[in-house]
Write a protein that holds these residues in place. Sequence first.
Motif, PDB file in Angstrom:
ATOM      1  N   UNK A 110       0.844  -1.197   0.000  1.00 43.60           N
ATOM      2  CA  UNK A 110       0.000   0.000   0.000  1.00 43.60           C
ATOM      3  C   UNK A 110       0.885   1.255   0.000  1.00 43.60           C
ATOM      4  N   UNK A 111       2.044   1.174   0.653  1.00 45.51           N
ATOM      5  CA  UNK A 111       2.965   2.320   0.682  1.00 45.51           C
ATOM      6  C   UNK A 111       3.514   2.642  -0.705  1.00 45.51           C
ATOM      7  N   UNK A 112       3.438   1.672  -1.613  1.00 42.24           N
ATOM      8  CA  UNK A 112       3.851   1.928  -3.003  1.00 42.24           C
ATOM      9  C   UNK A 112       2.726   2.568  -3.804  1.00 42.24           C
ATOM     10  N   UNK A 113       1.537   2.619  -3.198  1.00 37.31           N
ATOM     11  CA  UNK A 113       0.406   3.234  -3.882  1.00 37.31           C
ATOM     12  C   UNK A 113      -0.656   2.257  -4.360  1.00 37.31           C
ATOM     13  N   UNK A 114      -0.495   0.980  -4.083  1.00 36.83           N
ATOM     14  CA  UNK A 114      -1.526   0.020  -4.496  1.00 36.83           C
ATOM     15  C   UNK A 114      -2.762   0.172  -3.605  1.00 36.83           C
ATOM     16  N   UNK A 115      -3.918  -0.124  -4.161  1.00 40.77           N
ATOM     17  CA  UNK A 115      -5.180  -0.021  -3.434  1.00 40.77           C
ATOM     18  C   UNK A 115      -5.188  -0.987  -2.241  1.00 40.77           C
ATOM     19  N   UNK A 116      -5.589  -0.476  -1.083  1.00 47.19           N
ATOM     20  CA  UNK A 116      -5.469  -1.274   0.144  1.00 47.19           C
ATOM     21  C   UNK A 116      -6.383  -2.503   0.135  1.00 47.19           C
ATOM     22  N   UNK A 117      -7.586  -2.358  -0.410  1.00 47.84           N
ATOM     23  CA  UNK A 117      -8.485  -3.524  -0.467  1.00 47.84           C
ATOM     24  C   UNK A 117      -7.922  -4.594  -1.394  1.00 47.84           C
ATOM     25  N   UNK A 118      -7.335  -4.138  -2.479  1.00 51.82           N
ATOM     26  CA  UNK A 118      -6.696  -5.085  -3.406  1.00 51.82           C
ATOM     27  C   UNK A 118      -5.556  -5.807  -2.690  1.00 51.82           C
TER      28      UNK A 118
END
Length: 211
Positions: A110-118
């Motif tokens: 998530x810290x890289x910017x990926x969606x947290x739910x994903x």
Amino acid sequence: DAGSKSGRGALVVLEGLDRSGKSSQCARLLSYLEGQGCRAEGWRFPDRGTCVGQMISAYLANESQLDDRTIHLLFSANRWEKRALMESKLLGGTTLIVDRYSYSGVAFSAAKGLDIQWCKAPDVGLIAPDLVIYLDVQPEKAAERGGYGGERYEKIEFQKRVADHYHSLRDSTWKVVDGSLPMETVEEHLRELATNCIQECQEKPLTNLTW
Ligand code: Z5A
Ligand code: MG
């Protein structure tokens, strides 16, 4: 037999930023528990010993490049490939002290910017920890400790974003311990938390991670 009488083992996870002291504390806690006659094993994720783990290890050492989603799914697969063994150990009465788990998986991706739910989705159905101990250390403090800076992700700005995501993942199984205290003090806190958890969950069924 003695195994079934004493109930199942506990799943205790240590989480925290890089250099927060997780590996040191896992080792200390494990030898304490063993000294108390408790059946316990130390595990860690990534488990670099499997084929998937070797791909992860090469990625972390910057020896290979992988798309952000691909490496995320490999970290999750690395936990899934250990799930059956984890379950049988716990049901057989062995407590597992685990150095990083799904929370690292979500917080780093998530810290890289990926969606947290994903990020959470692939870990649904893994075994839920009985206790998550978060070693809380400021990224600046952690960076002053030995060995920092070698692998991917070991940058202060990135670690700050990881810390924010860890914060958002906290639930009722989490205990936050000040990881900037002297090692022996942290160790004392962990002994107490783990001992209580091991006693309390003996008769509780295992549950799955749902987030
Ligand atoms: N990652 C991911 O992205 N997705 C996932 O699903 C998973 C992981 C599972 C490798 O993990 C990377 O994988 C990691 C997250 C990502 N990111 N990075 N980089 P790893 O677990 O293999 O990382 P590591 O190399 O083992 O180190 P670490 O976890 O960063 O450190 P630590 O285990 O928390 O700390 P330590 O080795 O016990 O201690 C570090 C130093 O501090 C050492 O010199 C100690 O003597 C010192 N120390 C420890 N405690 C103290 C106290 N209380 N006071 C003073 N000094 C201390
Ligand atoms: Mg470590």
